[in-house]
Design a protein around this motif. Structure first.
Motif, short mmCIF file in Angstrom:
data_model
loop_
_atom_site.label_atom_id
_atom_site.label_comp_id
_atom_site.label_asym_id
_atom_site.label_seq_id
_atom_site.Cartn_x
_atom_site.Cartn_y
_atom_site.Cartn_z
N PHE C 104 51.51 41.82 39.84
CA PHE C 104 51.83 41.16 41.11
C PHE C 104 52.58 42.05 42.10
N GLN C 105 53.70 42.63 41.63
CA GLN C 105 54.52 43.43 42.54
C GLN C 105 53.81 44.69 43.01
N MET C 106 53.05 45.28 42.09
CA MET C 106 52.34 46.52 42.48
C MET C 106 51.33 46.20 43.58
N ARG C 107 50.67 45.06 43.44
CA ARG C 107 49.67 44.69 44.45
C ARG C 107 50.33 44.32 45.76
N GLU C 108 51.51 43.67 45.70
CA GLU C 108 52.16 43.23 46.92
C GLU C 108 52.81 44.40 47.67
N HIS C 109 53.39 45.34 46.92
CA HIS C 109 54.23 46.33 47.57
C HIS C 109 53.65 47.73 47.64
N THR C 110 52.58 48.00 46.90
CA THR C 110 52.06 49.36 46.92
C THR C 110 50.60 49.33 47.33
N ASP C 111 50.09 50.49 47.72
CA ASP C 111 48.67 50.61 48.05
C ASP C 111 47.95 51.36 46.94
N LEU C 112 48.48 51.25 45.72
CA LEU C 112 47.86 51.98 44.62
C LEU C 112 46.43 51.48 44.40
N PRO C 113 45.53 52.40 44.00
CA PRO C 113 44.17 51.96 43.68
C PRO C 113 44.18 51.06 42.45
N GLU C 114 43.18 50.17 42.38
CA GLU C 114 43.15 49.16 41.33
C GLU C 114 43.16 49.79 39.93
N SER C 115 42.52 50.98 39.80
CA SER C 115 42.46 51.60 38.48
C SER C 115 43.86 52.02 38.02
N MET C 116 44.67 52.48 38.98
CA MET C 116 46.02 52.91 38.61
C MET C 116 46.89 51.69 38.31
N ILE C 117 46.71 50.63 39.10
CA ILE C 117 47.45 49.40 38.83
C ILE C 117 47.14 48.91 37.41
N ARG C 118 45.86 49.03 37.06
CA ARG C 118 45.46 48.60 35.72
C ARG C 118 46.19 49.40 34.65
N ASP C 119 46.21 50.71 34.81
CA ASP C 119 46.87 51.56 33.81
C ASP C 119 48.36 51.24 33.72
N LEU C 120 49.01 51.14 34.89
CA LEU C 120 50.45 50.89 34.89
C LEU C 120 50.77 49.53 34.26
N THR C 121 49.95 48.54 34.61
CA THR C 121 50.18 47.20 34.07
C THR C 121 50.05 47.18 32.56
N LEU C 122 48.99 47.84 32.06
CA LEU C 122 48.81 47.86 30.62
C LEU C 122 49.94 48.61 29.93
N MET C 123 50.45 49.66 30.60
CA MET C 123 51.59 50.38 30.02
C MET C 123 52.81 49.48 29.92
N LYS C 124 53.04 48.72 31.00
CA LYS C 124 54.19 47.81 30.98
C LYS C 124 54.03 46.76 29.89
N LEU C 125 52.81 46.22 29.78
CA LEU C 125 52.57 45.20 28.76
C LEU C 125 52.70 45.81 27.36
N ASN C 126 52.26 47.05 27.23
CA ASN C 126 52.36 47.72 25.94
C ASN C 126 53.83 47.90 25.56
N ALA C 127 54.67 48.18 26.55
CA ALA C 127 56.08 48.41 26.28
C ALA C 127 56.74 47.16 25.68
N VAL C 128 56.24 45.97 26.06
CA VAL C 128 56.80 44.76 25.45
C VAL C 128 55.91 44.26 24.31
N GLY C 129 54.94 45.08 23.93
CA GLY C 129 54.12 44.78 22.77
C GLY C 129 53.08 43.71 22.99
#
Lengths: 264, 162, 268
Positions: C104-129
């Protein structure tokens, strides 16, 4: 004496509360407009809300429109037949639908179907701290949650009213022409001669646009200001339906009066 | 709900809405007298307009050719000034005449146009010189009674002379 | 600048009555500070003041050297991009999937491409298992999982300051331990400064660096977990060891028992 004074005080209190509430809703409307930028930069948000407010109200609007038109046709035919002018039934159906019933009934249905849903959704988001969470993520809930729902409602309302009117005419046609045997040509031509595009159809659309603004503003306001409890949200939902309906009928009187004054 | 399905539904909804609006505009309302560009104004002065109102039809040979735009009282001539918007596709000679008529016995009142024979046509802002006001029932009855009385009177005088 | 949050002489009240009175509190950069107290003592209010959701009537609240009290809306929203907050029950957006919540925040506040948002999101989710639940809706998650997803969402843009509002409420011991470990981990690994509001003494004692005790709107005690544990203050002792009766009485102040039960004449 005491009871009279008490009664007067109650009247005064209620009046003040109503005026206060209207004022608060108007201020809220101003706030919505101020935060409406993102709704139009990212129109997908509004489209999403048009789905929930508009598409999901389609069935009830279409079916009610058909029934209302049929009943109008039936009643009109009964009455007009005794004057030997049953061909004018098209005029009666079309004028009552375009000027009054279309905008008013579709707005009332919209308030109870979509308005209450908007209030409940925003109220629940508030109660479960989703709005606070959004605020803490530096996203303004007015811009992200409230404004798209408002615009979705405002855009959907005239479309729904047009569909209601069209379905009503079809319903009237089915009952009077197909079932009761009124002449089809007379039905349409008398209707066309009597209904004026600007003064009946456009005015009807203006009405439904105003109703759409009122209902959407009330629904979002009640949701946003709902006490964050289960009771608070259910109370707000009820208030949305009640005050929207009152607002629709009061505004209808005002608009009709203005529009008539414009004609004569 | 999938984003594309959602967009599809909203698209259908909007199209249906516009279709309904167009049906109302063309099939129910008569959209031939639409925007201001497609009409021209003419003025006529009537001694009495009866119940004629704004938006009343203007007909020629029974066909709707325009609508009354405004009705006002002319303080110079002490009569009614009626301004009409005539559909641009219909042209009338400058010596056409206008009269306030009633459809049926108790129906609405409208302005009837009878074409003249001149070569020149009416333009925007022109005045129709030949204007016949409304028949007012009271006057009609009054006139009838007056005539009756006159007839009776002349009969008597005739008898008296005899 | 060693303190990320500085609160001085803060007074705050809803209407007439003061909820917080003369609060002085600092949170050093990189530390994990807990604010403890009974339910309804104003500690959540304190957290909301730090996030700028409430504004104090008197005193100052400074975050990263900037005074929150006099900020206009735009400045406040700019400041909040550097603050993350975990709400009591997660407050996930119920109409979005787990993945969309975290993104949500990445989409609202950044212009990152969707592929990068996907990677970052999965990394964050991975960090909480919880990479495995990305396509579920929040209603399909257990309370502990929802809290972990909310943690991933709050830290999505790597905030400087994390605020936790009762992160341990209503969790089973295993989920509770997992959240506790994650809070500490995020604090150390990402260099986040954290403020934790809780009344779960045992769990928070294990992970925090410093503790403030709030009672009736004032700070009554502060210190490291060891100091708090050893504290001889009666209130702190009662709180830490969870005794039913003590300076915080078991009975809510009331009339005498005789008056309530109508035994005035007979009880001696």
């Amino acid at each position: 004496m005491e009871t009279i004074l008490h009664g007067l005080r109650t009247v005064g209190d209620t009046t003040l509360r109503i005026v206060e509430r209207i004022g608060a809703i108007v201020l809220f409307l101003g706030k919505i407009l101020r935060y409406s930028g993102p709704s139009f930069q990212r129109f997908g948000l509004v489209i999403r809300e048009m789905y929930f407010a508009g598409v999901q109200s389609l069935i009830i609007i279409l079916v009610s429109g058909l029934f209302v038109g049929m009943v109008l046709g039936l009643q009109g035919f009964e009455t007009l037949q005794s004057y030997g002018s049953s061909e004018s039934v098209g005029v009666l159906v079309a004028l009552s639908l375009m000027r009054e019933l279309g905008p008013v009934v579709s707005a009332l249905l919209f308030a109870s179907r979509a308005g209450s849903a908007i209030t409940a959704e925003i109220g629940l988001m508030k109660a479960t701290e989703q709005l606070s969470a959004m605020e803490m993520m530096a996203v303004n809930p007015m811009a992200r949650v409230v404004a798209p729902r408002f615009w979705g409602g405002v855009i959907s309302m005239p479309l729904l009213a047009a569909l209601f009117g069209a379905m009503g005419i079809i319903g009237g046609f089915l009952v009077t022409v197909v079932m009761l045997g009124v002449d089809s040509g007379a039905f349409w031509s008398q209707m066309q001669a009597a209904v004026d595009f600007h003064h009946d159809i456009v005015n009807g659309m203006i009405k439904s646009l105003v109703f759409g603004i009122a209902v959407s503003a009330i629904a979002t306001f009640e949701g946003y200001e709902a006490p964050p409890t289960a009771e608070g949200v259910s109370g707000a939902t009820t208030r949305t339906v009640v005050s929207s309906s009152l607002a629709i009928l009061a505004l209808d009187l005002l608009l009709t009066a203005f529009m008539m004054k414009g004609w004569n | 709900m999938n984003r594309t399905t959602l967009n599809l539904w909203v698209g259908i909804f909007v199209l249906l809405g516009f279709a309904a609006f167009l049906m109302l505009a063309f099939k129910v309302g008569n959209l031939s007298f639409g925007g201001a560009g497609s009409t021209y104004d003419v003025v006529a002065h009537f001694d009495n307009i009866g119940q004629l109102k704004e938006r009343a039809p203007v007909r020629s040979a029974g066909v709707l050719v325009g609508r009354v735009q405004s009705v006002s009282f002319d303080t110079k001539h002490y009569n009614a000034e009626v301004r009409m918007a005539i559909d641009a596709q219909y042209h009338f000679p400058v010596d056409s005449s206008a009269s306030v008529l009633t459809s049926g016995i108790l129906g609405e009142q409208y302005v009837g146009l009878d074409a003249g024979g001149d070569d020149k046509m009416l333009k925007n802002g022109d005045e129709i010189k030949l204007a016949q006001g409304a028949m007012v029932l009271e006057r009609l009855i009054g006139q009838f009674l007056f005539n009756k009385a006159q007839d009776g009177g002349s009969d008597k005088t005739a008898k008296g002379v005899q | 600048m060693t303190n990320l949050v500085e609160i001085s002489d803060l007074n705050f009240g809803y209407g007439e009555s003061l909820v917080l009175k003369g609060i002085n509190l600092t949170v050093p950069r990189g530390s994990l500070v807990a604010i403890m107290g009974l339910s309804g003592c104003g500690k959540t209010t304190l957290l909301r003041l730090m996030g700028g959701q409430l504004q104090a009537q008197q005193g100052s609240v400074r975050v990263a050297g900037q005074e929150l009290n006099h900020m206009d809306e735009r400045q406040l929203y700019a400041m909040r991009r550097r603050i993350g907050m975990l709400f009591q029950f997660g407050a996930l957006f119920t109409d979005l999937t787990v993945f969309d919540n975290v993104a949500f925040q990445m989409r609202e506040h950044t212009d990152l491409p969707e592929s990068m948002i996907r990677d970052l999101t999965l990394m964050k989710l991975n960090a909480v298992g919880l990479r495995g639940v990305q396509s579920l809706m929040p209603s399909e998650l257990s309370g502990g999982m929802a809290r972990r997803v909310a943690l991933a969402r709050a830290t999505a843009l790597d905030p400087q300051l994390m605020l936790y509002d009762e992160p341990f409420t209503g969790l089973d011991p295993i989920s509770l331990g997992a959240i506790g470990r994650l809070v500490r981990q995020f604090n150390d690994a990402l260099g986040i400064t954290s403020v934790l509001v809780t009344h779960d003494v045992q769990e928070s004692m294990k992970i925090v660096d410093y503790i403030y005790f709030v009672a009736d709107g004032v700070i009554v005690a502060q210190g490291s977990p060891a100091e708090i544990r050893a504290s001889t203050l009666p209130f702190v002792h009662q709180f830490v060891w969870g005794e039913a009766d003590g300076p915080m009485p078991f009975h809510y102040p009331s009339q005498t028992m005789g008056a309530d039960f109508g035994l005035a004449g007979e009880v001696r």
